[in-house]
Every structure is written in structure tokens, then in C-alpha cells.
Enzyme design. Structure first.
Site, PDB file in Angstrom:
ATOM      1  N   LYS A 109       9.822  -1.631  -6.193  1.00 31.02           N
ATOM      2  CA  LYS A 109       9.612  -2.192  -5.244  1.00 31.02           C
ATOM      3  C   LYS A 109      11.166  -3.794  -5.334  1.00 31.02           C
ATOM      4  O   LYS A 109      10.320  -4.568  -5.808  1.00 31.02           O
ATOM      5  CB  LYS A 109       8.049  -2.484  -4.739  1.00 31.02           C
ATOM      6  CG  LYS A 109       8.271  -3.363  -3.538  1.00 31.02           C
ATOM      7  CD  LYS A 109       8.060  -2.170  -2.170  1.00 31.02           C
ATOM      8  CE  LYS A 109       8.311  -3.582  -0.925  1.00 31.02           C
ATOM      9  NZ  LYS A 109       6.772  -3.641  -0.268  1.00 31.02           N
ATOM     10  N   HIS A 133      11.322  -3.863   0.892  1.00 26.07           N
ATOM     11  CA  HIS A 133      10.960  -4.865   1.590  1.00 26.07           C
ATOM     12  C   HIS A 133      12.014  -4.656   2.916  1.00 26.07           C
ATOM     13  O   HIS A 133      12.588  -6.198   2.368  1.00 26.07           O
ATOM     14  CB  HIS A 133      10.119  -5.661   1.393  1.00 26.07           C
ATOM     15  CG  HIS A 133       9.414  -6.959   2.692  1.00 26.07           C
ATOM     16  ND1 HIS A 133       8.118  -6.978   2.955  1.00 26.07           N
ATOM     17  CD2 HIS A 133      10.321  -7.628   3.327  1.00 26.07           C
ATOM     18  CE1 HIS A 133       7.773  -7.112   3.926  1.00 26.07           C
ATOM     19  NE2 HIS A 133       8.992  -7.690   4.244  1.00 26.07           N
ATOM     20  N   ASP A 159       0.713   1.184   4.505  1.00 26.30           N
ATOM     21  CA  ASP A 159       1.215  -0.739   4.014  1.00 26.30           C
ATOM     22  C   ASP A 159       0.219  -1.214   4.318  1.00 26.30           C
ATOM     23  O   ASP A 159      -0.761  -2.318   5.126  1.00 26.30           O
ATOM     24  CB  ASP A 159       2.000  -1.576   5.191  1.00 26.30           C
ATOM     25  CG  ASP A 159       2.268  -2.812   5.081  1.00 26.30           C
ATOM     26  OD1 ASP A 159       2.020  -3.149   3.842  1.00 26.30           O
ATOM     27  OD2 ASP A 159       3.161  -4.064   5.000  1.00 26.30           O
ATOM     28  N   HIS A 213       2.700   3.814   1.085  1.00 24.58           N
ATOM     29  CA  HIS A 213       3.014   2.748   1.313  1.00 24.58           C
ATOM     30  C   HIS A 213       1.772   2.138   0.702  1.00 24.58           C
ATOM     31  O   HIS A 213       1.232   1.425   2.107  1.00 24.58           O
ATOM     32  CB  HIS A 213       3.950   2.122   1.877  1.00 24.58           C
ATOM     33  CG  HIS A 213       4.648   1.029   1.338  1.00 24.58           C
ATOM     34  ND1 HIS A 213       5.843  -0.605   1.924  1.00 24.58           N
ATOM     35  CD2 HIS A 213       3.320  -0.308   1.060  1.00 24.58           C
ATOM     36  CE1 HIS A 213       5.145  -1.391   1.742  1.00 24.58           C
ATOM     37  NE2 HIS A 213       3.562  -1.259   1.901  1.00 24.58           N
ATOM     38  N   HIS A 250       7.969   0.214   5.506  1.00 22.42           N
ATOM     39  CA  HIS A 250       7.609  -0.263   6.796  1.00 22.42           C
ATOM     40  C   HIS A 250       8.539  -0.896   7.918  1.00 22.42           C
ATOM     41  O   HIS A 250       8.864  -1.989   8.574  1.00 22.42           O
ATOM     42  CB  HIS A 250       6.013  -1.450   7.154  1.00 22.42           C
ATOM     43  CG  HIS A 250       6.845  -2.401   5.919  1.00 22.42           C
ATOM     44  ND1 HIS A 250       7.614  -2.914   5.599  1.00 22.42           N
ATOM     45  CD2 HIS A 250       5.999  -3.202   5.009  1.00 22.42           C
ATOM     46  CE1 HIS A 250       7.945  -3.720   4.775  1.00 22.42           C
ATOM     47  NE2 HIS A 250       6.936  -3.762   4.342  1.00 22.42           N
ATOM     48  N   HIS A 283      -1.592  -0.712  -0.235  1.00 25.54           N
ATOM     49  CA  HIS A 283      -1.450  -1.939  -1.569  1.00 25.54           C
ATOM     50  C   HIS A 283      -3.354  -1.884  -1.626  1.00 25.54           C
ATOM     51  O   HIS A 283      -3.812  -1.960  -1.040  1.00 25.54           O
ATOM     52  CB  HIS A 283      -1.412  -3.534  -0.547  1.00 25.54           C
ATOM     53  CG  HIS A 283      -0.138  -3.596   0.155  1.00 25.54           C
ATOM     54  ND1 HIS A 283       0.715  -4.552  -1.235  1.00 25.54           N
ATOM     55  CD2 HIS A 283       0.585  -2.820   0.731  1.00 25.54           C
ATOM     56  CE1 HIS A 283       1.443  -4.627  -0.893  1.00 25.54           C
ATOM     57  NE2 HIS A 283       1.811  -4.084   0.723  1.00 25.54           N
TER      58      HIS A 283
HETATM   59  C1  NCD Z   1       1.474  -7.811   2.456  1.00 25.29           C
HETATM   60  C2  NCD Z   1       0.585  -7.875   1.480  1.00 25.29           C
HETATM   61  O1  NCD Z   1      -1.065  -8.280   2.038  1.00 25.29           O
HETATM   62  O2  NCD Z   1       0.506  -7.244  -0.244  1.00 25.29           O
HETATM   63  N1  NCD Z   1       1.071  -7.870   3.980  1.00 25.29           N
HETATM   64  C3  NCD Z   1       1.489  -7.363   4.745  1.00 25.29           C
HETATM   65  O3  NCD Z   1       1.585  -8.097   5.790  1.00 25.29           O
HETATM   66  N2  NCD Z   1       2.552  -6.499   4.741  1.00 25.29           N
HETATM   67  C4  NCD Z   1       3.018  -7.166   1.527  1.00 25.29           C
HETATM   68  C5  NCD Z   1       3.978  -6.255   2.193  1.00 25.29           C
HETATM   69  O4  NCD Z   1       3.913  -5.455   2.102  1.00 25.29           O
HETATM   70  O5  NCD Z   1       5.103  -7.409   2.787  1.00 25.29           O
HETATM   71 ZN    ZN Z   2       3.548  -3.708   1.804  1.00 25.14          ZN
END
Ligand code: NCD
Ligand code: ZN
Length: 359
Positions: free
Chosen positions: A111, A149, A260, A21, A187, A23
Site C-alpha cells: 500500500k 491512496h 474502505d 479494501h 477508493h 481496515h
Molecule cells: C482510513 C483510516 O481511517 O484508516 N480513513 C479513511 O478516511 N478512509 C485511511 C484511508 O484509507 O485513507
Molecule cells: Zn482505506
């Protein structure tokens, strides 16, 4: 795991881990962060919440090329890090698009963001069972995992209860209707979530972040409000942290690593309405090793980080290895991104474990 323990240092070696996971963002941010993940992980599930979101297989292909270009620009050897792409589910995702994603060979999950639940989720799903039946049926049939999520976005539900309420309102009905659908509860943050994932029947698993293993919600308020500890789902009470740590270190194959890591510039976190997301890609495996060490279960890190994830996703485990050493260093105050910076989780604090070799 192979381990050497001497009075001077302690090192251990695990199969090269993956991040289920992550970003990575796009553009300058992508270029600044991608090498941090590639240093530690062989593969990562790449979240699709760009603006606009990645909703088609063609967009996922194009995003994958941009990630590969950023890897090359950062000097990462070709093939050393594989982005596993995902689609962003909307109320209008057609079954055909799921079929195209499955055929692409590069899309490994879809997702679910409940609309408005977190960063860049405005295009998310408003009514999963009502509006997404075609897509969900296709996913179940084609073995395409749904990455969830797991929080309701109901303003009348306390923010600390949103995961538990999601299980009752969405997760249980979803899995009753689609019992063969592969689901990753992303998460996970609560004891309720751990208990649900442990006892549920059928193909379900969960990712756990380093911050939810290391910290409880007090971390948000030590000496004042600390935006760099703020993510969604938000940190919970100590009892939940303990349940997560117990699950992660238990060897149960349903729990695996997903950072995450969600980079935001310093300015977008330090303001009157700061963004949710912790930057953990920089030092992820060291953070996890620290958490596992506090539980006396460093021996369980390899299954959690390198084996359980590929098994759930039906992929081989990585060939390479990663060697960690217990040698405390200071986490940097910030990491440069273009003409601004990102503040990593626990900036300025001591990190006990370092990557010393990757093969
Ligand atoms: C994530 C993001 O910033 O893209 N933020 C987070 O707090 N985890 C989005 C997400 O996964 O909820
Ligand atoms: Zn995330």
C-alpha cells in the site's frame, strides 16, 4: 445471479463477494468489527496502517494470526473468511522485503500512502519515484500489486482536487516508468479518476466505496456538520458520484468492490478534529445493493462484488453464495466496541437490502 421477484419480496443470490479494501484495526476494535465483514465477504484485502504500520512480511504474518484469533473468538467458522495481507510502503522498503512478501503466500499487495495524506500515514512515502525504485522494480517483477491512496498531500492543492492532481503528478509518471506494475487505484472518488482508469493501458484497476456511490459532498452538511460522513478521499460533487456509479455498474472489469470501511470510535470522530473514515463493514453489501438498484443495475452487482476483484488479483472466485432480500430495516445508531461504540454510516436511516442467507 439468480433472482426471484414476487409481490411480497425480492431476493437475489450472488457468488460470495470479497472486500478489496478493508481496515480491521487491532485489539478490541478488531474483535468488535471482524465478524461484520465475515458475515458478508469471503476474503478481504487488509490495510496495513496500524500504529506502527505493517511494513514487513513477518509483521503481516503476525497480524494475520491476530485476525484469525479474533475471527475464532467471534465464532466465525475456520476458513470462512480469509484475510489477504498487505505491506505498508515506506521510503525505506527494501526490494528483499518485497521478495519475502511474495514468497510468504499471504501478502497480496503493497500500500502506498503519500506521507500525511490520511489516518496513520505519517510513515508514508515522501517521494515515490525518487525513493522507492528498488521496491517498485521488485513488485513489477514479482507481480505484486501496488495499492494506491491516490491523493497528493500538498497543502496548496484544494482538498477536492487532490485526486485529479495525483493522476498528473504521480500516477502517470509512475505507470510510464513501470508499465507492467499492477496498480489498484484505491477508493476512486472522481470522474477524472474513472476516465483515467478506463482509458489507461496496462494492468490497472480501481476500488469504489459504498459511500462514494451513494452520496455526494452535500451529505457532509445536512442540517449541520456530520462527521460520520467524513472520510478520505472526501465525498465529491454529484457529477463525480454519477461517474462512479456508472463505472461500477458498467460491467467494466477494472472496477470492483472495496469498502474502505474504516472504524473509529464515536468520540474520535465527534470532536474538534475528527478522524476520517466511515464504518461500512456492518452493512456493506446492502449499501452497494441500494446504490446498484438506484441505477437499475442490480444484475451488475455480482461482477463488481464477486468476480472482477479476484480476476485482477489472480485468485479464484469464491465457491459460496450470498442471498440478499429487499426488506427495509433501520441501520443501528451505534455498534458496541469494548466500553465505547462506533457509529455506522447512515446510522438511524433505512437500509433497503439485507443479507438473508450465506452458503
Ligand atoms: C482510513 C483510516 O481511517 O484508516 N480513513 C479513511 O478516511 N478512509 C485511511 C484511508 O484509507 O485513507
Ligand atoms: Zn482505506
Amino acid at each position: 445471479m439468480t433472482s426471484t421477484d414476487t409481490t411480497a419480496s425480492h431476493t437475489f443470490t450472488i457468488r460470495r463477494p470479497d472486500d478489496w479494501h478493508l481496515h480491521l484495526r487491532d485489539g478490541v476494535m478488531l474483535e468488535a468489527v471482524v465478524a461484520d465483514s465475515a458475515r458478508q465477504f469471503g476474503r478481504a484485502i487488509i490495510m496495513p496502517n496500524l500504529t506502527p504500520p505493517v511494513t514487513t512480511a513477518a509483521q503481516a504474518e503476525a497480524y494475520k494470526l491476530r485476525i484469525e484469533a479474533a475471527l475464532a473468538k467471534a465464532g466465525v467458522e475456520e476458513g470462512a473468511f480469509t484475510p489477504l495481507m498487505t505491506l505498508y510502503l515506506t521510503d525505506n522498503t527494501p526490494a528483499d522485503e518485497i521478495a519475502r512478501a511474495a514468497d510468504s503466500g499471504i501478502v497480496h499487495g503493497v500500500k502506498l500512502y503519500p506521507a500525511g495524506a490520511t489516518t496513520n500515514s505519517d510513515a508514508g512515502v515522501t517521494d515515490l519515484l525518487g525513493k522507492c525504485a528498488g521496491a517498485l522494480e521488485a513488485m513489477q517483477k514479482l507481480g505484486m500489486p501496488l495499492l494506491v491512496h491516490g491523493e497528493v498531500n500538498d497543502p496548496t492543492v484544494d482538498v477536492f482536487d487532490r485526486e485529479a492532481v495525483f493522476i498528473e503528478r504521480v500516477m502517470i509518471p509512475l505507470r510510464q516508468r513501470y508499465p507492467e506494475l499492477k496498480v489498484v487505484f484505491e477508493h476512486l472518488t472522481t470522474r477524472d479518476g474513472v476516465e483515467y482508469v478506463r482509458q489507461a493501458e496496462g494492468p490497472i484497476a480501481a476500488t469504489i466505496t459504498p459511500q462514494h456511490l451513494l452520496y455526494n459532498r452535500n451529505a457532509l452538511f445536512v442540517g449541520g456538520i456530520r462527521p460520520h460522513w467524513y472520510c478520505l478521499p472526501v465525498l465529491k460533487r454529484e457529477t463525480h458520484r454519477q461517474a462512479l456509479l456508472e463505472a461500477a455498474t458498467s460491467g467494466n472489469k477494472r472496477f470492483f468492490l472495496g469498502t474502505d470501511s474504516a472504524p473509529h470510535t464515536r468520540g474520535s470522530k465527534e470532536q474538534s478534529c475528527g478522524c476520517a473514515g466511515c464504518y461500512t463493514a456492518f452493512h456493506a453489501i446492502g449499501l452497494y445493493a441500494t446504490a446498484f438498484e438506484t441505477a437499475g443495475r442490480l444484475d451488475a452487482l455480482e461482477a463488481f462484488a464477486s468476480k472482477n476483484g479476484p480476476e485482477f488479483y489472480g485468485l479464484p472466485i469464491n465457491e459460496g453464495t450470498l442471498t440478499l432480500q429487499r426488506s427495509p430495516t433501520r441501520i443501528p445508531d451505534e455498534v458496541p466496541v469494548g466500553d465505547t461504540t462506533i457509529v455506522p454510516l447512515a446510522a438511524g436511516e433505512e437500509l433497503r437490502w439485507q443479507v438473508v442467507q450465506s452458503a
